[in-house]
Design an enzyme around this catalytic site. Sequence first.
Site, PDB file in Angstrom:
ATOM      1  N   GLY A 158       0.833  -1.197   0.000  1.00 16.76           N
ATOM      2  CA  GLY A 158       0.000   0.000   0.000  1.00 16.76           C
ATOM      3  C   GLY A 158       0.866   1.245   0.000  1.00 16.76           C
ATOM      4  O   GLY A 158       1.992   1.225   0.509  1.00 16.76           O
ATOM      5  N   GLN A 198       3.219   9.910   0.798  1.00 10.82           N
ATOM      6  CA  GLN A 198       4.499   9.211   0.972  1.00 10.82           C
ATOM      7  C   GLN A 198       5.463   9.489  -0.183  1.00 10.82           C
ATOM      8  O   GLN A 198       6.660   9.229  -0.067  1.00 10.82           O
ATOM      9  CB  GLN A 198       4.274   7.706   1.123  1.00 10.82           C
ATOM     10  CG  GLN A 198       3.589   7.329   2.442  1.00 10.82           C
ATOM     11  CD  GLN A 198       3.372   5.842   2.548  1.00 10.82           C
ATOM     12  OE1 GLN A 198       2.392   5.320   2.032  1.00 10.82           O
ATOM     13  NE2 GLN A 198       4.298   5.148   3.181  1.00 10.82           N
ATOM     14  N   HIS A 204      -4.597   1.670   7.626  1.00  8.22           N
ATOM     15  CA  HIS A 204      -3.210   2.159   7.731  1.00  8.22           C
ATOM     16  C   HIS A 204      -2.970   3.264   6.693  1.00  8.22           C
ATOM     17  O   HIS A 204      -2.444   4.328   7.017  1.00  8.22           O
ATOM     18  CB  HIS A 204      -2.245   0.978   7.514  1.00  8.22           C
ATOM     19  CG  HIS A 204      -0.802   1.365   7.403  1.00  8.22           C
ATOM     20  ND1 HIS A 204       0.166   0.896   8.270  1.00  8.22           N
ATOM     21  CD2 HIS A 204      -0.147   2.169   6.522  1.00  8.22           C
ATOM     22  CE1 HIS A 204       1.340   1.415   7.929  1.00  8.22           C
ATOM     23  NE2 HIS A 204       1.179   2.180   6.853  1.00  8.22           N
ATOM     24  N   GLU A 205      -3.372   3.004   5.447  1.00 13.32           N
ATOM     25  CA  GLU A 205      -3.136   3.990   4.382  1.00 13.32           C
ATOM     26  C   GLU A 205      -3.962   5.256   4.610  1.00 13.32           C
ATOM     27  O   GLU A 205      -3.502   6.371   4.353  1.00 13.32           O
ATOM     28  CB  GLU A 205      -3.450   3.400   3.012  1.00 13.32           C
ATOM     29  CG  GLU A 205      -2.603   2.196   2.600  1.00 13.32           C
ATOM     30  CD  GLU A 205      -1.105   2.428   2.768  1.00 13.32           C
ATOM     31  OE1 GLU A 205      -0.641   3.567   2.619  1.00 13.32           O
ATOM     32  OE2 GLU A 205      -0.403   1.445   3.083  1.00 13.32           O
ATOM     33  N   CYS A 236       5.698  -0.128   7.208  1.00 17.35           N
ATOM     34  CA  CYS A 236       5.369   1.048   6.404  1.00 17.35           C
ATOM     35  C   CYS A 236       6.580   1.397   5.541  1.00 17.35           C
ATOM     36  O   CYS A 236       7.706   1.388   6.037  1.00 17.35           O
ATOM     37  CB  CYS A 236       5.024   2.206   7.334  1.00 17.35           C
ATOM     38  SG  CYS A 236       4.597   3.718   6.473  1.00 17.35           S
ATOM     39  N   LEU A 237       6.329   1.711   4.276  1.00 12.59           N
ATOM     40  CA  LEU A 237       7.453   2.051   3.392  1.00 12.59           C
ATOM     41  C   LEU A 237       8.159   3.330   3.853  1.00 12.59           C
ATOM     42  O   LEU A 237       9.311   3.556   3.501  1.00 12.59           O
ATOM     43  CB  LEU A 237       6.959   2.216   1.944  1.00 12.59           C
ATOM     44  CG  LEU A 237       6.453   0.921   1.287  1.00 12.59           C
ATOM     45  CD1 LEU A 237       5.950   1.206  -0.117  1.00 12.59           C
ATOM     46  CD2 LEU A 237       7.538  -0.142   1.264  1.00 12.59           C
ATOM     47  N   HIS A 258      -2.449   7.817   6.809  1.00 11.94           N
ATOM     48  CA  HIS A 258      -1.464   8.702   6.154  1.00 11.94           C
ATOM     49  C   HIS A 258      -2.121   9.994   5.671  1.00 11.94           C
ATOM     50  O   HIS A 258      -1.487  11.049   5.653  1.00 11.94           O
ATOM     51  CB  HIS A 258      -0.829   8.000   4.951  1.00 11.94           C
ATOM     52  CG  HIS A 258       0.287   7.064   5.314  1.00 11.94           C
ATOM     53  ND1 HIS A 258       1.442   7.478   5.928  1.00 11.94           N
ATOM     54  CD2 HIS A 258       0.425   5.722   5.134  1.00 11.94           C
ATOM     55  CE1 HIS A 258       2.243   6.427   6.112  1.00 11.94           C
ATOM     56  NE2 HIS A 258       1.656   5.352   5.650  1.00 11.94           N
TER      57      HIS A 258
END
Length: 178
Positions: A46, A51, A141-142, A99-100, A145
């Site tokens: 995701g 990000q 989660h996304e 997380c990226l 952000h």
Amino acid sequence: MAILPIIEAPDPRLRTISTPVETIDADLNRLIDDMFETMYDAPGIGLAAIQVGVPKRVLVMDLQEPEVEDGPPVKRPMVFINPQILDGSPDLSVYQEGCLSIPEQYAEVERPAAIRASWMDRDGRIREEQLDGLMATCLQHEMDHLEGVLFIDHLSRLKRDMVLKKLAKLRKETAKAA
Ligand code: ZN
């Protein structure tokens, strides 16, 4: 298409509250394509636009789950524009999240196990679906952000500081190796 640089914690840009998408135009479509390429390359399941430094309410996701057990991952790209959570189940589930933007750090986070969500797809159609399992966790989660929230914000201060410290150490080691 292009692989975009991913912003990493504690970069303050990750704390931005993203703004709704007004129109689906060529620029937005290019951004979505680039976000997919960036996510697959990372690799991750995701990615939110912030990000890659774009404060717009756009998410891409692909759980890349195999069709059959132990089978090869199957690509199922999903785009969420201006997503909203309409309802969350009272029962919670716990997933080990990563997380990226917080590379190589993982921690257990508790969230509603199922959610009812609505969003706009790439073609401008409004979708509404009941989601559960990893899909529900990943979307929550996304969506965090979009509000400038990271999964480590769901942890105790002690655990959060530990993750950030490990991340700083990792970055130092990488800088030294480079
Ligand atoms: Zn994330």
